[in-house]
Write an enzyme that holds these catalytic residues in place. Structure first.
Site, mmCIF file in Angstrom:
data_model
loop_
_atom_site.group_PDB
_atom_site.id
_atom_site.type_symbol
_atom_site.label_atom_id
_atom_site.label_comp_id
_atom_site.label_asym_id
_atom_site.label_seq_id
_atom_site.Cartn_x
_atom_site.Cartn_y
_atom_site.Cartn_z
ATOM 1 N N TYR A 58 -20.003 14.319 -39.446
ATOM 2 C CA TYR A 58 -18.933 13.763 -38.876
ATOM 3 C C TYR A 58 -17.995 12.694 -39.403
ATOM 4 O O TYR A 58 -18.281 11.739 -39.981
ATOM 5 C CB TYR A 58 -19.529 12.836 -37.551
ATOM 6 N N HIS A 124 -29.096 20.452 -39.003
ATOM 7 C CA HIS A 124 -28.085 20.850 -38.151
ATOM 8 C C HIS A 124 -28.046 22.156 -37.482
ATOM 9 O O HIS A 124 -27.697 22.488 -36.507
ATOM 10 C CB HIS A 124 -26.687 20.112 -38.838
ATOM 11 N N PRO A 220 -24.667 15.143 -22.292
ATOM 12 C CA PRO A 220 -25.157 15.049 -21.138
ATOM 13 C C PRO A 220 -24.235 14.879 -19.903
ATOM 14 O O PRO A 220 -24.565 14.726 -18.816
ATOM 15 C CB PRO A 220 -26.301 13.701 -21.023
ATOM 16 N N LEU A 221 -22.888 14.195 -20.503
ATOM 17 C CA LEU A 221 -21.813 13.831 -19.614
ATOM 18 C C LEU A 221 -20.766 15.175 -19.756
ATOM 19 O O LEU A 221 -19.721 14.883 -19.143
ATOM 20 C CB LEU A 221 -21.215 12.614 -19.916
ATOM 21 N N GLY A 222 -21.257 16.203 -20.304
ATOM 22 C CA GLY A 222 -20.202 17.443 -20.254
ATOM 23 C C GLY A 222 -18.877 16.823 -21.077
ATOM 24 O O GLY A 222 -17.919 17.338 -20.526
ATOM 25 N N GLY A 224 -17.313 14.315 -21.044
ATOM 26 C CA GLY A 224 -16.486 13.822 -20.434
ATOM 27 C C GLY A 224 -16.178 14.008 -19.020
ATOM 28 O O GLY A 224 -15.977 13.277 -18.132
ATOM 29 N N PHE A 225 -16.525 15.519 -18.822
ATOM 30 C CA PHE A 225 -15.988 15.756 -17.445
ATOM 31 C C PHE A 225 -16.859 15.198 -16.253
ATOM 32 O O PHE A 225 -16.265 14.710 -15.348
ATOM 33 C CB PHE A 225 -16.216 17.356 -17.111
#
Length: 338
Positions: A58, A124, A220-222, A224-225
């Site tokens: 990252y 990874h 888990p929040l797609g 941001g969607f």
């Protein structure tokens, strides 16, 4: 915050972790500011989060350097997991599972993170040129050397492989897990799991539960969607992975709004947000599951942490299960490294 345990070693962490990738990689580069990200990490820790999820790629490397500024000062508050096995080049990412590389990568991560031990060290990606048992054996040696406490496997991106091969969800991941378990115990698996990407429920999550393996729910929040803060057609910066993702076109985002309507309806009953309902859904999948919502903003880090206080009822879960299926699949996109 509620505490949960990961793996046979019973590693204890806060029920909601913090995905740190957006701070330095793959999302809206113009908004990646170190001081703001540091405030987000500290706020998450203050709210009871302990697991910080990063990787050497990252940035590359800059996310570990950023977290090192926190770990070095608040080591007792932090459960740090980082990853090895991917090298970032000019316009490409390649796997490297050579034992010599694994050893060098671990030492470099320890320096950047300003710690003498990594709580959970994850592979990874497996290197197709190196037997995964050899790579895993080198990682196991790091545990024996006291540089790492436990080992995990990152399976993000597994569904892109399934699309190409036609196999069932996570079939190749489970085969890998069966192989490396013979070498050294797997303490955790990190894979995508959310209301709009529930494929892990079919086989991977039950596999982990049956063997006492922790499950770290990535995205888990797609991306941001599921926060309900994105507007169809808003556009994304060129370096943002969503700019080229089929689920984030204006048409597809608009067609998937009924999912957000359902989450908002449930959230209103609790004075919560759609994001908190989405995280509570992930938390309800089992006591061995820890969601890793990613953010670089202090207010969202706190909001995500407070999702651990929301317990969905059977009625809520049934409503979510009855929502329209998501249109367009992540399977059509190989995606970022995760």
């Amino acid at each position: 915050m509620e505490r949960r345990t990961i793996g046979a070693a019973a590693l204890e962490v806060g029920a909601v972790g913090l995905g740190c990738m957006p701070m330095n990689w793959a999302y809206t580069g113009s908004q990646q500011r170190g001081d703001r990200s540091l405030r987000a990490v500290h706020a998450a820790l203050d709210a009871g989060t302990s697991l910080l999820d990063t990787a050497d790629m990252y940035g590359p490397f800059t996310n570990e350097l950023l977290l090192g500024r926190v770990v070095g000062k608040r080591r007792a508050d932090v459960f740090v997991t980082t990853k090895c096995g991917l090298l970032v080049g000019d316009q490409h990412i390649v796997a490297d599972g050579r034992p010599s590389y694994i050893r060098r990568a671990c030492d470099a991560s320890l320096r950047r993170l300003q710690t003498d031990v990594i709580d959970l060290y994850q592979l990874h990606r497996a290197d197709p040129e190196i037997p995964v048992e050899e790579t895993w054996g080198a990682m196991a040696e790091l545990v024996s050397a006291g540089k790492v406490r436990a080992l995990g496997l990152c399976a993000v991106g597994a569904r892109a492989s399934r699309r190409r091969s036609g196999a069932r969800p996570h079939e190749s991941t489970i085969r890998q897990l069966e192989r490396i378990q013979q070498v050294f115990p797997v303490s955790a698996v990190e894979a995508e799991l959310s209301v709009w990407s529930p494929e892990a429920l079919e086989r991977l999550l039950p596999w982990c539960e049956a063997r006492g393996v922790g499950f770290l729910a990535a995205m888990p929040l797609g991306s941001g969607f599921l926060t309900g803060t994105l507007t169809p057609g808003q556009g994304f910066e060129p370096d943002d992975l969503r700019a080229r993702h089929p689920r984030f076109t204006a048409e597809i985002m608009a067609s998937n709004q009924p999912l957000l309507v359902g989450l908002r309806r449930i959230a209103e009953r609790y004075g919560a947000t759609p994001a908190q309902v989405a995280l509570a859904w992930v938390l309800s999948r089992g006591r061995h599951v820890v969601p890793l919502p990613g953010t670089k903003r202090e207010e969202w880090a706190v909001e995500n942490a407070r999702a651990a206080e929301l317990e969905l009822t059977a009625r809520d879960l049934a409503e979510i299960a009855a929502l329209p299926p998501v249109r367009e699949s992540w399977d059509s996109w190989a995606g970022a490294a995760g």
